[in-house]
Design an enzyme around this catalytic site. Structure first.
Site, PDB file in Angstrom:
ATOM      1  CG  ASN A   6      49.708   4.882  13.664  1.00  0.00           C
ATOM      2  OD1 ASN A   6      50.201   5.854  13.088  1.00  0.00           O
ATOM      3  ND2 ASN A   6      48.994   3.954  13.032  1.00  0.00           N
ATOM      4  CE  LYS A   8      45.469   5.148  13.045  1.00  0.00           C
ATOM      5  NZ  LYS A   8      44.161   4.514  13.034  1.00  0.00           N
ATOM      6  CG  HIS A  90      47.848   0.621  10.274  1.00  0.00           C
ATOM      7  ND1 HIS A  90      46.596   0.928   9.816  1.00  0.00           N
ATOM      8  CD2 HIS A  90      47.852   0.873  11.598  1.00  0.00           C
ATOM      9  CE1 HIS A  90      45.870   1.369  10.838  1.00  0.00           C
ATOM     10  NE2 HIS A  90      46.602   1.343  11.934  1.00  0.00           N
ATOM     11  CD  GLU A  92      44.192   3.813   9.494  1.00  0.00           C
ATOM     12  OE1 GLU A  92      45.195   4.531   9.540  1.00  0.00           O
ATOM     13  OE2 GLU A  92      43.372   3.717  10.436  1.00  0.00           O
ATOM     14  CD  GLU A 162      46.439  -1.414  14.922  1.00  0.00           C
ATOM     15  OE1 GLU A 162      46.442  -0.612  15.858  1.00  0.00           O
ATOM     16  OE2 GLU A 162      46.593  -1.067  13.743  1.00  0.00           O
ATOM     17  N   GLY A 168      39.418   3.208  15.148  1.00  0.00           N
ATOM     18  CA  GLY A 168      38.805   4.521  14.981  1.00  0.00           C
ATOM     19  C   GLY A 168      37.284   4.514  15.049  1.00  0.00           C
ATOM     20  CB  SER A 208      38.393   1.879  19.915  1.00  0.00           C
ATOM     21  OG  SER A 208      37.986   2.320  18.631  1.00  0.00           O
TER      22      SER A 208
END
Ligand code: 13P
Length: 260
Positions: A6, A8, A90, A92, A162, A168, A208
């Protein structure tokens, strides 16, 4: 095993093309390993036309159909550009762009209705984990987006766990944390559908994940690959993740052959 990148909102269009060429120049993915890349949406049509040596994924899709929805793109439009997989849910997007459970469930259905595969993301915050409600949180997300799906589309569903605190941040779930959540998701799928469905759905870990920890994470019994952010941006580190999945895939195939 599935290794899904991904990107992003990263890479220029030229960098995206260079990445695709670098992957094309590498040996084919090992047996039993699927590779997917989800570049930024504006690059999808051109990358689809170039028939890259990986499955093409979208990071998003509209919750509405075609019509007067400025800036939105439908699952059917993605399919027409050569997209095969769509990431939905996701964190985010849940946290920053209004993708609540209802919107996520609608997007999941639209992806499946268009004949595409969905990579449905779930995961808890650090606060959820510290309050010991992480299993409830993740299984509630499953319930709201997956429970209503008809059994016949479940072969086009992938689940990505996730944990938000690992995305991240450089913090990774331990193998125990990943395995116990994946086992809970698998158990939920068994209850909601059946044993064969539960076993067949790929469960990805994301947060990560990188070459240094991929072998250990992928080796967990209920981990079937990874959804990768930062480490998917560099062709060499992405390739190393694909090779890690290949090692685990070879061991699983050997174990399967010995058992039969
Ligand atoms: P990182 O691998 O950068 O932690 O991102 C994970 C992720 O969010 C993939 O969707």
């Amino acid at each position: 095993m599935l290794v899904a990148g991904n990107w992003k909102s990263n890479k220029s269009f030229n960098e995206a093309k260079e990445f695709a060429n670098a992957i094309a120049a590498m040996p084919q993915a090992p047996a039993g390993v699927e590779v997917m890349i989800a570049p930024p949406a504006p690059y999808l049509a051109a990358m689809g036309d170039a028939q890259p040596p990986f499955r093409l994924g979208s990071q998003n899709v509209s919750a509405t159909g075609s019509g007067a929805h400025t800036g939105e793109f439908t699952a059917e439009m993605l399919a027409g550009c050569g997209v095969q997989d769509v990431i939905v849910g996701h964190s985010e997007r849940r946290d920053g762009y209004g993708d609540d459970d209802k919107v996520v469930a609608e997007k999941v259905s639209r992806v499946l209705d268009a004949g595409l595969r969905v990579i449905f993301c779930c995961g808890e915050s650090l606060q959820d984990r510290q309050s010991d409600v992480h299993f409830d949180k993740v299984l509630r997300q499953m319930e709201s987006a997956v429970l209503h799906l008809p059994a016949e589309v479940m072969d086009r569903v992938v689940v990505a766990y996730e944990p938000i605190w690992a995305i991240g941040t450089g913090l990774t779930a331990t193998e125990e944390q990943a395995q116990e959540m994946h086992a809970a998701i698998r158990g939920w799928l068994r209850e909601a559908f059946d044993d064969a469905t539960a076993k067949s759905i790929p469960l990805l870990y994301g947060g990560s994940c990188k070459p240094a920890n991929a072998d250990a994470l992928f080796a967990c019994e209920d981990v079937d690959g990874g959804l990768i952010g930062g480490a998917a941006l560099d062709p060499d580190s992405f390739r190393a993740l694909v090779e890690a999945a290949g090692r685990v895939s070879a061991l699983r195939m050997q174990a399967g052959a010995e058992a039969s």
